[in-house]
Motif scaffolding. Sequence first.
Motif, PDB file in Angstrom:
ATOM      1  N   PRO A 229       7.350  53.539   9.189  1.00  0.00           N
ATOM      2  CA  PRO A 229       7.964  54.838   8.852  1.00  0.00           C
ATOM      3  C   PRO A 229       9.286  54.631   8.108  1.00  0.00           C
ATOM      4  O   PRO A 229      10.144  53.875   8.553  1.00  0.00           O
ATOM      5  CB  PRO A 229       8.181  55.492  10.216  1.00  0.00           C
ATOM      6  CG  PRO A 229       8.239  54.354  11.182  1.00  0.00           C
ATOM      7  CD  PRO A 229       7.349  53.282  10.635  1.00  0.00           C
TER       8      PRO A 229
ATOM      9  N   SER B  38       3.547  53.486  14.232  1.00  0.00           N
ATOM     10  CA  SER B  38       2.492  54.194  13.500  1.00  0.00           C
ATOM     11  C   SER B  38       1.111  53.871  14.050  1.00  0.00           C
ATOM     12  O   SER B  38       0.234  54.747  14.094  1.00  0.00           O
ATOM     13  CB  SER B  38       2.567  53.822  12.008  1.00  0.00           C
ATOM     14  OG  SER B  38       3.751  54.301  11.426  1.00  0.00           O
TER      15      SER B  38
ATOM     16  N   ILE C  70      14.892  52.723   9.350  1.00  0.00           N
ATOM     17  CA  ILE C  70      13.789  52.434  10.274  1.00  0.00           C
ATOM     18  C   ILE C  70      14.307  52.203  11.687  1.00  0.00           C
ATOM     19  O   ILE C  70      13.633  52.542  12.669  1.00  0.00           O
ATOM     20  CB  ILE C  70      12.999  51.211   9.780  1.00  0.00           C
ATOM     21  CG1 ILE C  70      12.548  51.420   8.345  1.00  0.00           C
ATOM     22  CG2 ILE C  70      11.793  50.942  10.657  1.00  0.00           C
ATOM     23  CD1 ILE C  70      11.975  50.189   7.700  1.00  0.00           C
TER      24      ILE C  70
ATOM     25  N   GLY D 129       5.960  56.662   4.818  1.00  0.00           N
ATOM     26  CA  GLY D 129       5.844  55.294   5.302  1.00  0.00           C
ATOM     27  C   GLY D 129       5.190  54.408   4.266  1.00  0.00           C
ATOM     28  O   GLY D 129       4.668  54.878   3.253  1.00  0.00           O
TER      29      GLY D 129
ATOM     30  N   GLN E 111       8.277  63.686  13.841  1.00  0.00           N
ATOM     31  CA  GLN E 111       7.260  63.548  12.797  1.00  0.00           C
ATOM     32  C   GLN E 111       7.711  62.512  11.775  1.00  0.00           C
ATOM     33  O   GLN E 111       8.842  62.559  11.292  1.00  0.00           O
ATOM     34  CB  GLN E 111       7.029  64.890  12.081  1.00  0.00           C
ATOM     35  CG  GLN E 111       6.542  65.999  12.988  1.00  0.00           C
ATOM     36  CD  GLN E 111       5.115  65.786  13.448  1.00  0.00           C
ATOM     37  OE1 GLN E 111       4.305  65.204  12.730  1.00  0.00           O
ATOM     38  NE2 GLN E 111       4.809  66.249  14.639  1.00  0.00           N
ATOM     39  N   VAL E 112       6.811  61.577  11.462  1.00  0.00           N
ATOM     40  CA  VAL E 112       7.069  60.608  10.399  1.00  0.00           C
ATOM     41  C   VAL E 112       6.731  61.265   9.069  1.00  0.00           C
ATOM     42  O   VAL E 112       5.613  61.755   8.866  1.00  0.00           O
ATOM     43  CB  VAL E 112       6.243  59.326  10.603  1.00  0.00           C
ATOM     44  CG1 VAL E 112       6.410  58.384   9.421  1.00  0.00           C
ATOM     45  CG2 VAL E 112       6.647  58.638  11.899  1.00  0.00           C
TER      46      VAL E 112
ATOM     47  N   GLY F 271       8.296  49.328  13.786  1.00  0.00           N
ATOM     48  CA  GLY F 271       7.872  50.523  13.060  1.00  0.00           C
ATOM     49  C   GLY F 271       6.364  50.572  12.861  1.00  0.00           C
ATOM     50  O   GLY F 271       5.739  51.631  12.988  1.00  0.00           O
TER      51      GLY F 271
ATOM     52  N   GLY G 137      11.787  60.045   8.946  1.00  0.00           N
ATOM     53  CA  GLY G 137      11.246  60.721  10.111  1.00  0.00           C
ATOM     54  C   GLY G 137      12.225  61.755  10.639  1.00  0.00           C
ATOM     55  O   GLY G 137      13.441  61.572  10.539  1.00  0.00           O
TER      56      GLY G 137
ATOM     57  N   ILE H  41      14.625  55.664  13.140  1.00  0.00           N
ATOM     58  CA  ILE H  41      13.331  56.349  13.262  1.00  0.00           C
ATOM     59  C   ILE H  41      12.525  55.772  14.411  1.00  0.00           C
ATOM     60  O   ILE H  41      11.883  56.518  15.166  1.00  0.00           O
ATOM     61  CB  ILE H  41      12.558  56.236  11.933  1.00  0.00           C
ATOM     62  CG1 ILE H  41      13.293  57.013  10.835  1.00  0.00           C
ATOM     63  CG2 ILE H  41      11.138  56.763  12.088  1.00  0.00           C
ATOM     64  CD1 ILE H  41      12.737  56.779   9.450  1.00  0.00           C
ATOM     65  N   THR H  42      12.538  54.439  14.572  1.00  0.00           N
ATOM     66  CA  THR H  42      11.772  53.829  15.668  1.00  0.00           C
ATOM     67  C   THR H  42      12.352  54.185  17.031  1.00  0.00           C
ATOM     68  O   THR H  42      11.679  53.991  18.053  1.00  0.00           O
ATOM     69  CB  THR H  42      11.730  52.301  15.511  1.00  0.00           C
ATOM     70  OG1 THR H  42      13.063  51.786  15.388  1.00  0.00           O
ATOM     71  CG2 THR H  42      10.911  51.894  14.299  1.00  0.00           C
TER      72      THR H  42
END
Length: 627
Positions: A129, A119, A503, A144, A140-141, A115, A132, A506-507
Motif C-alpha cells: 500500500p 494486502s 508505508i 499500491g 482503506q488502501v 505492507g 491509505g 499505512i501499515t
Amino acid sequence: MDGFFMIFPDIFAAQHRVWWLISNVTLAIALGFFLLAPGPSLLAVIYGGYWTLLLITVMFARALWRNWRADGPDKNLHLLTRRWPAVLVAGCGLVLLVHESYGFKILMDEIMLLGTSMSLHFDKTALVPMRGHDIQGAFQVMAGQLDKRPLFQPFLVSLLHDLTGYRPENVFLLNTALTFVLLALTYRVGSKFAGPAAGAAGVLLFSSLPLLAQNATGGGFEILNLVMILATVLLAVRFAERRDEDSLSALCLAAVLLALTRYESVLFIFPVGLLILWVWRHERRVILSWPAVFAPLLLLLYALHHKIFSERGSAWELAGQPGFSQPFSPTYAVENLGHAFNFLCDTSGSNSNSLTLTILGLLALPVGLLWLIRTLRTLRTAPAAHVALGFFLLGFAGHTVLMMFYFWGKFDDPVIRRLSLPLHLALICVVFVAGSVCAPRIRRFWPGLILVVLAGTFALSLPAMSRHGYSLEYYVGREMEWRREFMARHPERDYLFIDNNSIIWITHLVSATPVLQALQHKDNIVFNLSNRIFSAIYVFQRLQVDPVTGRFAVEKGDDLGPDYQLETVWERRFTPLTVSRICRVVSIREGPVSTPRPPPSSLQKMSPAEMEKIRQQYLDGFIKRLP
C-alpha cells in the motif's frame, strides 16, 4: 539414448511421470522466460501469488506429515522430548531475544514486507500500500504496487493476521518462533553429521552472532531463509537415505518455498537437483512423485515475479550506490572481499559479527575443503548424508560468490550485513564437517570447542550485544522506531501524515500520503485541512546540519515548499549532522504550487567519500567538546 536407458533401466516403470516432468519443465521455462510479457506476469503474481503459496504450503505440510507418520511416533517423540537439547535451544534463543529490542531494523525492506502481508491479509493481493486512509472508521488502501521481494514471508505473516487479526507486531511473533526453530534445526544438522555435542556447539556458535539477534527481533525474512535452508538440507539427507517418493516430495516442495523466500536462495535448487540425479544414478531407477513432477510449475511464481527487474529499472537500486551501472560483475569481487574481511574480523564490536565463529570457521575451512573434494571424488561409495551436505556446501559457495559479484555486496554496510547470514551458516556446517574428521583423532574435541565458543561469547559477543553499536549506527532504523513511538503517544490515529515513507504509517493503520502527492495535489490537502477531515496533518522531515555554519537544511525530497506553514511538534537529533523533525501543518497558501527550493548545503555538493570524511571530522570535534 541407449546409454541413458542403461543407466536408468526402470525408467519405463515411471515413464508417464518422466514425460509429465519434461513437459512441465518446458512449459515453465516457456511461460516464465519467453511467452509472457512483464505486464501480464506481474498481474499474475499480484492476483495469484497468495493462492499459489497457499497451495504450495498445504502440499508441503501434507508431505511433512507423511514423512512424520512414516518415521513412527516413537522416534519423533524421542527427538522432541530430549531435555538438554531443548533447554539449550530455549536458553540460547532467549539470549538472542533479550539483547535486542523488537522493531523494524532495515528501511525499506521490512516495512515493504509488512505492507505486502497487509494486502495479502485484507485483499489477497500481493501489493504494497502506497496511500491509505481511514474512511468512516474503516481503513482503506487507496493505491499500491507490487514489491520486488519474494512472497513467502509476507504470506506467512498474512496467515497470522488471518488467525489473530491484523497487527504489525505479528511479524515479530513469527521471527521469534522461527528463531527457536532455527536453533533446533541447527542442533539437528550438527547431531546428524557429528553427534549431539556437535549440535550443541552449532547452537552456541549461532548464538554468539549479534547479527542473528538483530534479525531475530526485526521484521525481515532472513530468519525464515535460514530455517528453509536447514530444513531443505535435512530433507535432502532424508531423501538420500530413504530414497522414497514421500521424502522426494517434501524435499522438492521445501526447495520451492526456499526459492520463494529470498531472491538468491533459488541457487539452492541446483544442489537439490544434483542430489536427485545422484540418487537416480545410484539406485539405477527414476524416483518421481507427483509433487516433484509439478514442482517446476510451482517455481513459475518465482520466474514471473523476477520480471519486475526488467519492468522496473529502479528495482535494482543502483541509484543507492553511485558509480555502478550493472547489478552483478566479477570486477566488484576484490572490493567486496575487503569489506567482507573487515566485517568478519572486526574486533571493535561496531559490526554485528562473531569473531569466534569467524576464527573457528576459517580454521575449519581447509579441512572442510579436503573433505568436500574427497566426498565428490567418491560419490559411488560416500555415505548418503555426506553427499547431501557436500552438494549443499557447493550451493553455499555459489551463494557467497554471487554476493561478492553484487554491486552492493559490502558486508560491513549496515544495510547489507544481513546478506552474510548464509555464509555464517556455511561456516557452522564447515565446523561440523571438520569436527567429524578431527574428533576421532583428538580427545575431547567437542567439549574443548564448546568451551572456546563459550569463552568467545562471554568475552566478545555479549558485550557487543549490550553496547548495540552496530544497530545505533544505522540511524534510519531508529527513525522508524521514533515514528512508532509517535503513534504510541497518539493512539487515536485520526490524523494524516505526509511522509515519503508513508508505508510505515499505512501499515500501522494511520492515514498517510507521500510528499510528492501532497505537492501535486495541494488542493486536496487544503480541502482536508479547511474542513477538519483529520484532527491534524503532520509532516515528517529530515534535515542536514551544515558542518560549517551549523544551519539546518531540509532534504530535497522532504521539502513541501513555501506554501505550507509548519509548526515543529517533535524533533530529535539522531546523528551530529542529521536531525529528524515532525511538524504540524498550520496553514496552506492556496493557488499554484510553489516549487520547493531548499537552501544549499555544503554537504550536498560533496561526493559520498568527502561527506563521510566531513562527518567523521565533525563527530571527532563534537566528542572533544562534550562537557
